[in-house]
Scaffold this active site. Sequence first.
Site, mmCIF file in Angstrom:
data_model
loop_
_atom_site.group_PDB
_atom_site.id
_atom_site.type_symbol
_atom_site.label_atom_id
_atom_site.label_comp_id
_atom_site.label_asym_id
_atom_site.label_seq_id
_atom_site.Cartn_x
_atom_site.Cartn_y
_atom_site.Cartn_z
ATOM 1 N N LYS A 108 -19.750 -11.365 5.122
ATOM 2 C CA LYS A 108 -19.597 -10.088 5.827
ATOM 3 C C LYS A 108 -20.207 -8.908 5.044
ATOM 4 O O LYS A 108 -20.527 -9.028 3.855
ATOM 5 C CB LYS A 108 -18.106 -9.840 6.101
ATOM 6 C CG LYS A 108 -17.495 -10.880 7.045
ATOM 7 C CD LYS A 108 -16.067 -10.502 7.426
ATOM 8 C CE LYS A 108 -15.455 -11.522 8.365
ATOM 9 N NZ LYS A 108 -14.124 -11.095 8.847
ATOM 10 N N TYR A 147 -17.002 -11.531 18.678
ATOM 11 C CA TYR A 147 -15.544 -11.430 18.527
ATOM 12 C C TYR A 147 -14.831 -11.213 19.865
ATOM 13 O O TYR A 147 -13.699 -10.721 19.882
ATOM 14 C CB TYR A 147 -15.201 -10.291 17.562
ATOM 15 C CG TYR A 147 -15.311 -10.684 16.096
ATOM 16 C CD1 TYR A 147 -14.569 -11.739 15.575
ATOM 17 C CD2 TYR A 147 -16.130 -9.983 15.221
ATOM 18 C CE1 TYR A 147 -14.653 -12.097 14.235
ATOM 19 C CE2 TYR A 147 -16.223 -10.325 13.867
ATOM 20 C CZ TYR A 147 -15.478 -11.389 13.389
ATOM 21 O OH TYR A 147 -15.549 -11.737 12.060
ATOM 22 N N ASN A 184 -12.865 -8.754 4.662
ATOM 23 C CA ASN A 184 -12.350 -9.944 3.966
ATOM 24 C C ASN A 184 -13.460 -10.936 3.593
ATOM 25 O O ASN A 184 -13.229 -12.131 3.474
ATOM 26 C CB ASN A 184 -11.207 -10.592 4.748
ATOM 27 C CG ASN A 184 -11.643 -11.147 6.091
ATOM 28 O OD1 ASN A 184 -12.776 -10.949 6.516
ATOM 29 N ND2 ASN A 184 -10.750 -11.852 6.769
ATOM 30 N N HIS A 230 -16.226 -15.035 7.219
ATOM 31 C CA HIS A 230 -15.657 -15.585 8.454
ATOM 32 C C HIS A 230 -15.975 -17.071 8.479
ATOM 33 O O HIS A 230 -17.053 -17.477 8.044
ATOM 34 C CB HIS A 230 -16.283 -14.930 9.694
ATOM 35 C CG HIS A 230 -16.012 -15.694 10.962
ATOM 36 N ND1 HIS A 230 -14.861 -15.536 11.685
ATOM 37 C CD2 HIS A 230 -16.719 -16.677 11.582
ATOM 38 C CE1 HIS A 230 -14.877 -16.376 12.717
ATOM 39 N NE2 HIS A 230 -15.992 -17.076 12.676
ATOM 40 N N GLU A 259 -20.097 -21.003 18.163
ATOM 41 C CA GLU A 259 -20.533 -19.951 17.227
ATOM 42 C C GLU A 259 -21.892 -20.302 16.603
ATOM 43 O O GLU A 259 -22.727 -19.419 16.403
ATOM 44 C CB GLU A 259 -19.477 -19.740 16.136
ATOM 45 C CG GLU A 259 -18.210 -19.075 16.664
ATOM 46 C CD GLU A 259 -17.122 -18.888 15.610
ATOM 47 O OE1 GLU A 259 -16.038 -18.409 15.964
ATOM 48 O OE2 GLU A 259 -17.349 -19.231 14.429
HETATM 49 P P1 CMP Z 1 -12.252 -13.364 10.893
HETATM 50 O O1 CMP Z 1 -11.976 -14.725 10.367
HETATM 51 O O2 CMP Z 1 -13.662 -12.903 10.883
HETATM 52 O O3 CMP Z 1 -11.704 -13.270 12.403
HETATM 53 C C1 CMP Z 1 -11.311 -12.045 12.985
HETATM 54 C C2 CMP Z 1 -11.252 -10.945 12.007
HETATM 55 O O4 CMP Z 1 -10.508 -9.811 12.395
HETATM 56 C C3 CMP Z 1 -10.571 -11.404 10.746
HETATM 57 O O5 CMP Z 1 -11.395 -12.330 10.061
HETATM 58 C C4 CMP Z 1 -10.299 -10.087 10.039
HETATM 59 O O6 CMP Z 1 -11.380 -9.678 9.214
HETATM 60 C C5 CMP Z 1 -10.207 -9.092 11.194
HETATM 61 N N1 CMP Z 1 -8.896 -8.437 11.285
HETATM 62 C C6 CMP Z 1 -8.675 -7.136 11.115
HETATM 63 N N2 CMP Z 1 -7.396 -6.858 11.278
HETATM 64 C C7 CMP Z 1 -6.754 -8.007 11.517
HETATM 65 C C8 CMP Z 1 -5.398 -8.362 11.776
HETATM 66 N N3 CMP Z 1 -4.414 -7.456 11.783
HETATM 67 N N4 CMP Z 1 -5.116 -9.665 11.988
HETATM 68 C C9 CMP Z 1 -6.109 -10.605 12.002
HETATM 69 N N5 CMP Z 1 -7.410 -10.318 11.770
HETATM 70 C C10 CMP Z 1 -7.729 -9.036 11.538
#
Ligand code: CMP
Length: 141
Positions: free
Chosen positions: A12, A52, A115, A118, A129
């Site tokens: 990311k 998303y 984070n 993904h 995906e």
């Molecule tokens: P990812 O695995 O990319 O899938 C969805 C993303 O939403 C997740 O990682 C997080 O980076 C983001 N996200 C932001 N806020 C939240 C939340 N409260 N709960 C879950 N995912 C979140």
Amino acid sequence: MTTSQRTLSIIKPDATRRNITGQINQRFESQGLRIVAQKKIRLSLAEAEKFYAIHKERPFFKDLCAFMCSGPIVVQVLEGDNAVLLNRQIMGATNPANADEGTIRKDFAESIEANSVHGSDSEESAHSEIQLFFSELEIVG
Ligand code: CMP
């Protein structure tokens, strides 16, 4: 039983900004995943919203899509035995506060949104995906 699988991974914008894609790839390779396709791209807002779409009703959707467009990302296909689950173990919990020691998110993530990585959450989502970003010709196992 072990099954060779492919999964989609995204490094990311928070991680590309800090120039740690190599450190993240090292985690995958040293734990048994092969990078069989990889490219650095920048998502448009429409592309992030499409990727998303499953989260479109969630309160974090708008911020998440804006974040994913805020800088380059590296999209990649990882291949290996039980790659979907293995990649999720290597990444650690979505929220770095809950991630286990030694996982990518524990060591590199800045927040639940930023984070660092993904990974597909099932074989079915891996399939769709991967198709969003790569043609079969671009995946070299
Ligand atoms: P990812 O695995 O990319 O899938 C969805 C993303 O939403 C997740 O990682 C997080 O980076 C983001 N996200 C932001 N806020 C939240 C939340 N409260 N709960 C879950 N995912 C979140």
